[in-house]
Design a protein around this motif. Structure first.
Motif, PDB file in Angstrom:
ATOM      1  N   GLY A 288       0.549  -1.202   0.027  1.00  0.00           N
ATOM      2  CA  GLY A 288       0.346   0.016  -0.489  1.00  0.00           C
ATOM      3  C   GLY A 288       0.488   1.156   0.126  1.00  0.00           C
ATOM      4  N   LEU A 289       2.186   1.306   0.357  1.00  0.00           N
ATOM      5  CA  LEU A 289       3.044   2.072  -0.058  1.00  0.00           C
ATOM      6  C   LEU A 289       3.173   3.167  -0.807  1.00  0.00           C
ATOM      7  N   GLY A 290       3.044   4.164  -1.787  1.00  0.00           N
ATOM      8  CA  GLY A 290       2.685   4.481  -2.397  1.00  0.00           C
ATOM      9  C   GLY A 290       4.623   4.843  -3.199  1.00  0.00           C
ATOM     10  N   GLY A 291       4.062   4.698  -4.395  1.00  0.00           N
ATOM     11  CA  GLY A 291       6.213   5.626  -4.998  1.00  0.00           C
ATOM     12  C   GLY A 291       7.218   3.952  -5.444  1.00  0.00           C
ATOM     13  N   SER A 292       8.649   4.490  -5.931  1.00  0.00           N
ATOM     14  CA  SER A 292       9.115   4.019  -6.609  1.00  0.00           C
ATOM     15  C   SER A 292      10.466   4.246  -5.592  1.00  0.00           C
ATOM     16  N   LYS A 293      11.686   3.036  -6.105  1.00  0.00           N
ATOM     17  CA  LYS A 293      12.640   3.719  -4.939  1.00  0.00           C
ATOM     18  C   LYS A 293      13.726   3.057  -6.243  1.00  0.00           C
ATOM     19  N   THR A 294      14.946   3.408  -7.258  1.00  0.00           N
ATOM     20  CA  THR A 294      15.727   3.205  -8.031  1.00  0.00           C
ATOM     21  C   THR A 294      16.977   2.747  -7.381  1.00  0.00           C
ATOM     22  N   LEU A 295      17.242   1.010  -7.407  1.00  0.00           N
ATOM     23  CA  LEU A 295      18.500   0.104  -6.568  1.00  0.00           C
ATOM     24  C   LEU A 295      19.773   0.108  -6.842  1.00  0.00           C
ATOM     25  N   SER A 296      20.409   0.657  -6.818  1.00  0.00           N
ATOM     26  CA  SER A 296      21.800  -0.150  -7.776  1.00  0.00           C
ATOM     27  C   SER A 296      23.014  -0.928  -7.651  1.00  0.00           C
ATOM     28  N   ALA A 297      23.545  -1.193  -8.080  1.00  0.00           N
ATOM     29  CA  ALA A 297      24.761  -1.916  -7.736  1.00  0.00           C
ATOM     30  C   ALA A 297      25.942  -1.943  -8.778  1.00  0.00           C
ATOM     31  N   THR A 298      26.821  -1.744  -7.907  1.00  0.00           N
ATOM     32  CA  THR A 298      28.703  -1.882  -9.489  1.00  0.00           C
ATOM     33  C   THR A 298      29.027  -3.040  -9.142  1.00  0.00           C
ATOM     34  N   MET A 299      29.253  -3.743  -9.802  1.00  0.00           N
ATOM     35  CA  MET A 299      30.451  -5.275  -9.619  1.00  0.00           C
ATOM     36  C   MET A 299      31.585  -4.844 -10.911  1.00  0.00           C
ATOM     37  N   VAL A 300      33.255  -4.470  -9.710  1.00  0.00           N
ATOM     38  CA  VAL A 300      33.901  -4.363 -11.121  1.00  0.00           C
ATOM     39  C   VAL A 300      34.995  -5.915 -11.702  1.00  0.00           C
ATOM     40  N   SER A 301      35.211  -6.203 -12.420  1.00  0.00           N
ATOM     41  CA  SER A 301      36.401  -7.351 -13.034  1.00  0.00           C
ATOM     42  C   SER A 301      37.773  -7.593 -13.494  1.00  0.00           C
ATOM     43  N   ALA A 302      38.104  -7.702 -13.563  1.00  0.00           N
ATOM     44  CA  ALA A 302      39.675  -7.660 -14.035  1.00  0.00           C
ATOM     45  C   ALA A 302      39.514  -7.719 -15.274  1.00  0.00           C
ATOM     46  N   VAL A 303      40.854  -7.615 -15.517  1.00  0.00           N
ATOM     47  CA  VAL A 303      40.747  -8.140 -17.195  1.00  0.00           C
ATOM     48  C   VAL A 303      42.423  -9.024 -17.112  1.00  0.00           C
ATOM     49  N   ASP A 304      41.508  -9.810 -17.741  1.00  0.00           N
ATOM     50  CA  ASP A 304      43.235 -11.184 -17.912  1.00  0.00           C
ATOM     51  C   ASP A 304      44.210 -10.398 -18.407  1.00  0.00           C
ATOM     52  N   THR A 305      45.548  -9.925 -18.161  1.00  0.00           N
ATOM     53  CA  THR A 305      46.623  -8.775 -17.974  1.00  0.00           C
ATOM     54  C   THR A 305      47.136  -9.375 -18.919  1.00  0.00           C
ATOM     55  N   TRP A 306      47.047 -10.662 -18.890  1.00  0.00           N
ATOM     56  CA  TRP A 306      47.602 -11.921 -20.904  1.00  0.00           C
ATOM     57  C   TRP A 306      47.257 -11.970 -21.625  1.00  0.00           C
ATOM     58  N   ALA A 307      46.043 -11.432 -21.887  1.00  0.00           N
ATOM     59  CA  ALA A 307      45.009 -12.265 -22.904  1.00  0.00           C
ATOM     60  C   ALA A 307      44.770 -11.193 -23.813  1.00  0.00           C
ATOM     61  N   VAL A 308      44.186 -11.892 -24.604  1.00  0.00           N
ATOM     62  CA  VAL A 308      43.846 -10.677 -26.046  1.00  0.00           C
ATOM     63  C   VAL A 308      43.034 -10.444 -26.267  1.00  0.00           C
ATOM     64  N   ARG A 309      42.255  -9.073 -26.296  1.00  0.00           N
ATOM     65  CA  ARG A 309      41.491  -8.082 -26.115  1.00  0.00           C
ATOM     66  C   ARG A 309      40.967  -8.108 -27.991  1.00  0.00           C
ATOM     67  N   GLY A 310      39.355  -7.981 -27.455  1.00  0.00           N
ATOM     68  CA  GLY A 310      38.770  -7.825 -28.664  1.00  0.00           C
ATOM     69  C   GLY A 310      38.271  -6.082 -28.884  1.00  0.00           C
ATOM     70  N   GLY A 311      38.469  -5.555 -27.539  1.00  0.00           N
ATOM     71  CA  GLY A 311      38.662  -4.394 -27.561  1.00  0.00           C
ATOM     72  C   GLY A 311      38.492  -3.181 -28.438  1.00  0.00           C
TER      73      GLY A 311
END
Length: 89
Positions: free
Chosen positions: A66-89
């Motif tokens: 019954g409570l009105g309104g909304s709330k935006t919930l956010s979360a961020t995750m970070v991942s290391a890129v393999d230093t020696w892997a071939v990259r596609g970017g």
């Protein structure tokens, strides 16, 4: 995990929707912002990628029925890129 930025963004959107659905949280909107700049770093250079997931949910689903309104919930995750892997970017 994907070394291709476009595929990674699509994978992140699908994973976020699936995970939020399994958690029982009903989101009226889900956004996923993926930062893949780390994939453009030269091989041998430390880099990372991140994803921020935001879910807008009704307050009645989060707290008291019954409570009105909304709330935006956010979360961020970070991942290391393999230093020696071939990259596609």
């Amino acid at each position: 995990m994907s070394s291709d930025p476009a595929a990674g963004a699509a994978d992140a959107q699908q994973a976020a929707a699936s995970s939020l659905g399994r958690s029982g949280l009903r989101c009226s909107s889900i956004t996923v912002d993926v930062d893949t700049e780390g994939l453009a770093a030269p091989v041998g250079e430390a880099a990372s990628v991140s994803a921020t997931v935001s879910c807008t949910a009704r307050l009645s689903d989060l707290a008291l029925p019954g409570l009105g309104g909304s709330k935006t919930l956010s979360a961020t995750m970070v991942s290391a890129v393999d230093t020696w892997a071939v990259r596609g970017g």
